[in-house]
Design an enzyme around this catalytic site. Structure first.
Site, PDB file in Angstrom:
ATOM      1  N   SER A 181      -5.881  -7.398  -9.715  1.00  0.00           N
ATOM      2  CA  SER A 181      -5.770  -6.850  -8.364  1.00  0.00           C
ATOM      3  C   SER A 181      -4.669  -7.552  -7.576  1.00  0.00           C
ATOM      4  CB  SER A 181      -7.108  -7.012  -7.632  1.00  0.00           C
ATOM      5  OG  SER A 181      -8.034  -6.060  -8.093  1.00  0.00           O
ATOM      6  N   MET A 182      -4.373  -7.004  -6.401  1.00  0.00           N
ATOM      7  CA  MET A 182      -3.397  -7.658  -5.522  1.00  0.00           C
ATOM      8  C   MET A 182      -3.888  -9.073  -5.221  1.00  0.00           C
ATOM      9  SD  MET A 182      -2.391  -4.516  -2.964  1.00  0.00           S
ATOM     10  CE  MET A 182      -3.958  -3.628  -2.947  1.00  0.00           C
ATOM     11  N   CYS A 226      -8.662   4.671  -8.635  1.00  0.00           N
ATOM     12  CA  CYS A 226      -8.267   4.593  -7.218  1.00  0.00           C
ATOM     13  C   CYS A 226      -6.743   4.610  -7.054  1.00  0.00           C
ATOM     14  CB  CYS A 226      -8.870   3.360  -6.573  1.00  0.00           C
ATOM     15  SG  CYS A 226      -8.469   1.834  -7.436  1.00  0.00           S
ATOM     16  N   LEU A 227      -6.010   4.281  -8.126  1.00  0.00           N
ATOM     17  CA  LEU A 227      -4.551   4.184  -8.110  1.00  0.00           C
ATOM     18  C   LEU A 227      -4.098   3.036  -7.192  1.00  0.00           C
ATOM     19  CD1 LEU A 227      -3.510   7.962  -7.981  1.00  0.00           C
ATOM     20  CD2 LEU A 227      -3.859   6.540 -10.014  1.00  0.00           C
ATOM     21  N   ASN A 245     -13.279  -5.461  -6.057  1.00  0.00           N
ATOM     22  CA  ASN A 245     -13.567  -4.846  -4.759  1.00  0.00           C
ATOM     23  C   ASN A 245     -14.049  -3.388  -4.860  1.00  0.00           C
ATOM     24  OD1 ASN A 245     -10.944  -4.139  -5.598  1.00  0.00           O
ATOM     25  ND2 ASN A 245      -9.907  -4.958  -3.782  1.00  0.00           N
ATOM     26  N   ASP A 258      -9.812   0.860 -12.838  1.00  0.00           N
ATOM     27  CA  ASP A 258      -8.934   0.240 -11.834  1.00  0.00           C
ATOM     28  C   ASP A 258      -8.124  -0.838 -12.561  1.00  0.00           C
ATOM     29  OD1 ASP A 258      -7.723  -0.656  -9.474  1.00  0.00           O
ATOM     30  OD2 ASP A 258      -9.487  -1.739  -8.753  1.00  0.00           O
ATOM     31  N   GLN A 306     -11.944   3.870   0.163  1.00  0.00           N
ATOM     32  CA  GLN A 306     -11.700   4.423  -1.162  1.00  0.00           C
ATOM     33  C   GLN A 306     -12.970   5.071  -1.720  1.00  0.00           C
ATOM     34  OE1 GLN A 306      -8.698   4.377  -3.167  1.00  0.00           O
ATOM     35  NE2 GLN A 306      -9.970   5.907  -4.170  1.00  0.00           N
ATOM     36  N   SER A 346       0.825  -1.208   0.000  1.00  0.00           N
ATOM     37  CA  SER A 346       0.000   0.000   0.000  1.00  0.00           C
ATOM     38  C   SER A 346       0.857   1.255   0.000  1.00  0.00           C
ATOM     39  CB  SER A 346      -0.876   0.026   1.255  1.00  0.00           C
ATOM     40  OG  SER A 346      -1.499   1.287   1.394  1.00  0.00           O
ATOM     41  N   MET A 347       0.424   2.271  -0.699  1.00  0.00           N
ATOM     42  CA  MET A 347       0.975   3.608  -0.491  1.00  0.00           C
ATOM     43  C   MET A 347      -0.105   4.498   0.145  1.00  0.00           C
ATOM     44  SD  MET A 347       2.854   6.476  -2.834  1.00  0.00           S
ATOM     45  CE  MET A 347       1.634   6.772  -4.090  1.00  0.00           C
ATOM     46  N   ARG A 348      -1.196   4.741  -0.620  1.00  0.00           N
ATOM     47  CA  ARG A 348      -2.233   5.657  -0.154  1.00  0.00           C
ATOM     48  C   ARG A 348      -2.816   5.277   1.204  1.00  0.00           C
ATOM     49  NH1 ARG A 348      -1.531   6.080  -5.228  1.00  0.00           N
ATOM     50  NH2 ARG A 348      -1.311   3.838  -5.001  1.00  0.00           N
ATOM     51  N   THR A 349      -3.208   4.025   1.351  1.00  0.00           N
ATOM     52  CA  THR A 349      -3.905   3.629   2.576  1.00  0.00           C
ATOM     53  C   THR A 349      -2.993   3.788   3.780  1.00  0.00           C
ATOM     54  OG1 THR A 349      -5.213   2.134   1.241  1.00  0.00           O
ATOM     55  CG2 THR A 349      -5.242   1.759   3.630  1.00  0.00           C
ATOM     56  N   ARG A 370      -8.527  10.524   0.361  1.00  0.00           N
ATOM     57  CA  ARG A 370      -8.479   9.330   1.212  1.00  0.00           C
ATOM     58  C   ARG A 370      -8.291   9.745   2.674  1.00  0.00           C
ATOM     59  NH1 ARG A 370      -7.130   4.334  -0.614  1.00  0.00           N
ATOM     60  NH2 ARG A 370      -7.544   3.817   1.554  1.00  0.00           N
ATOM     61  N   ARG A 409      -5.825  -4.117   6.206  1.00  0.00           N
ATOM     62  CA  ARG A 409      -5.909  -4.467   4.781  1.00  0.00           C
ATOM     63  C   ARG A 409      -5.557  -5.940   4.659  1.00  0.00           C
ATOM     64  NH1 ARG A 409      -3.401  -1.413  -0.381  1.00  0.00           N
ATOM     65  NH2 ARG A 409      -5.401  -0.376  -0.042  1.00  0.00           N
ATOM     66  N   HIS A 429     -13.647  -2.128  -0.698  1.00  0.00           N
ATOM     67  CA  HIS A 429     -12.694  -1.066  -0.347  1.00  0.00           C
ATOM     68  C   HIS A 429     -13.479   0.188   0.041  1.00  0.00           C
ATOM     69  CE1 HIS A 429      -9.000   0.991   0.000  1.00  0.00           C
ATOM     70  NE2 HIS A 429      -8.587   1.030  -1.246  1.00  0.00           N
TER      71      HIS A 429
HETATM   72  N1   CP Z   1      -6.040   3.208  -3.649  1.00  0.00           N
HETATM   73  C1   CP Z   1      -5.343   2.539  -2.699  1.00  0.00           C
HETATM   74  O1   CP Z   1      -5.905   1.905  -1.795  1.00  0.00           O
HETATM   75  O2   CP Z   1      -3.991   2.650  -2.806  1.00  0.00           O
HETATM   76  P1   CP Z   1      -2.885   1.818  -1.984  1.00  0.00           P
HETATM   77  O3   CP Z   1      -3.016   0.383  -2.434  1.00  0.00           O
HETATM   78  O4   CP Z   1      -1.575   2.441  -2.356  1.00  0.00           O
HETATM   79  O5   CP Z   1      -3.187   1.943  -0.529  1.00  0.00           O
HETATM   80  N1  NVA Z   2      -8.562  -3.571  -7.074  1.00  0.00           N
HETATM   81  C1  NVA Z   2      -7.278  -3.138  -6.586  1.00  0.00           C
HETATM   82  C2  NVA Z   2      -7.410  -1.877  -5.789  1.00  0.00           C
HETATM   83  C3  NVA Z   2      -6.114  -1.296  -5.292  1.00  0.00           C
HETATM   84  C4  NVA Z   2      -6.310  -0.079  -4.429  1.00  0.00           C
HETATM   85  C5  NVA Z   2      -6.647  -4.247  -5.764  1.00  0.00           C
HETATM   86  O1  NVA Z   2      -7.368  -4.872  -4.965  1.00  0.00           O
HETATM   87  O2  NVA Z   2      -5.455  -4.501  -5.917  1.00  0.00           O
END
Ligand code: CP
Ligand code: NVA
Length: 309
Positions: free
Chosen positions: A231-232, A267-268, A166, A227, A138, A57-60, A295, A108, A135
């Site tokens: 995803s992760m 959402c980045l 998500n 998006d 977000q 994560s960066m933003r969260t 955020r 998370r 999420h």
């Molecule tokens: N949008 C978002 O949740 O970014 P991170 O995965 O960087 O937290």
């Molecule tokens: N759908 C993406 C959102 C990242 C903020 C994920 O779950 O990786």
């Protein structure tokens, strides 16, 4: 109302419209203070938070940590190798131990059940910082951004193009409490969870469309939203997904079809040249950075609400 005393922030639809709008209003107010450089509002003074991350994560991470600290609190970051929730120690034990040190827990995780278990066993509020299912923080930030840019949330036409993931589930859960026109354009086989679509439709307040035709979907949109396609947790499927998602890239031509009033949101992190072109991310109508900024403000307001401020 029945949901007023809710301890955790796990799904937007656990709250009624009035509460959601109140949180967004609070977010605007506290944002205005912080933007003025006013640091006198310290409601989290003397409070601590644990932030559990089993994914990157960066933003969260930064928005929660910075936000909590700006309002007077102290946040502890627990990365994937630290407590190894579910591996080194059971989730229900993590929840009960951290509750004895902290006033709030943010997490998370992969499996949605893990956040539900944290909420169930923690005696302090638990905030969902993303699961494989949803999420909510977000989409609260997105709602705030929408209000700032188009003036209101109600009735907005939000067209999501890509994977029914998500992010889509949280939009659907928002649409089950706040009236929207939400459209998800996704390839066949990548639709959002059926039960969540039904929940949003059955709430009877929003128009919900699921389609595989992005060109048709975006017409008249207030927002075109994209998006990542993988995803992760799905990164090993990236090549396969790249094939399946051909025709679902948000490019200049698609934004042109959306029309002149359409903003672009994401959402980045974004993969330029995959789900969106560099030109669309960098265009004047792209609001991805105000969105990211919000955020912090949305989450501050969520935490204030959970603490009863
Ligand atoms: N949008 C978002 O949740 O970014 P991170 O995965 O960087 O937290
Ligand atoms: N759908 C993406 C959102 C990242 C903020 C994920 O779950 O990786």
């Amino acid at each position: 109302h029945k949901r007023e005393g809710l301890k955790d922030f796990i799904h937007i639809s656990d709250f009624d419209k009035e509460t959601i709008m109140k949180i967004l209003q609070k977010a605007s107010e506290v944002k205005a203070l912080l933007k003025l450089g006013d640091r006198s509002f310290q409601p989290f003074k003397g409070k601590t938070m644990s932030m559990i991350f089993t994914k990157p994560s960066m933003r969260t991470r930064v928005s929660f940590e910075a936000g909590f600290s700006l309002l007077g609190g102290h946040a502890v970051y627990l990365g994937p190798d630290d407590i190894q929730m579910g591996k080194r120690e059971e989730t229900r034990d993590v929840a009960r131990v951290l509750s004895r040190y902290n006033d709030i827990i943010m997490a998370r995780v992969f499996a949605h059940q893990d956040i539900l278990d944290l909420g169930r066993y923690a005696s302090v509020p638990v905030v969902n910082g993303l699961t494989d299912y949803n999420h909510p923080c977000q989409i609260m930030a997105d709602a705030l951004t929408l209000i700032e840019h188009i003036g209101q949330l109600e009735g907005a036409k939000v067209v999501y193009v890509g994977d029914g993931n998500n992010i889509v589930h949280s939009w659907l859960l928002l649409a089950s409490v706040v009236p929207l026109h939400f459209v998800c354009a996704c390839p066949k086989g990548f639709e959002p969870d059926e039960k969540t679509v039904e929940k949003a439709r059955n709430a009877g307040i929003s128009k919900i469309d699921i389609t595989d035709n992005p060109k048709e979907a975006v017409k008249g949109a207030d927002v075109v939203y994209s998006d990542v396609w993988a995803s992760m947790g799905q990164k090993d499927e990236a090549a396969f997904r790249m094939q399946k998602f051909q025709g679902f890239q948000v490019d200049e031509a698609l934004m042109e079809l959306a029309g002149p009033k359409a903003y672009f949101m994401h959402c980045l992190p974004a993969e330029r040249g995959v789900e969106v072109t560099d030109g669309v991310v960098e265009a004047p109508n792209s609001i991805v950075f105000p969105q990211a900024e919000n955020r912090m403000h949305a989450q501050n307001a969520i935490m204030l609400h959970l603490f009863g401020f």
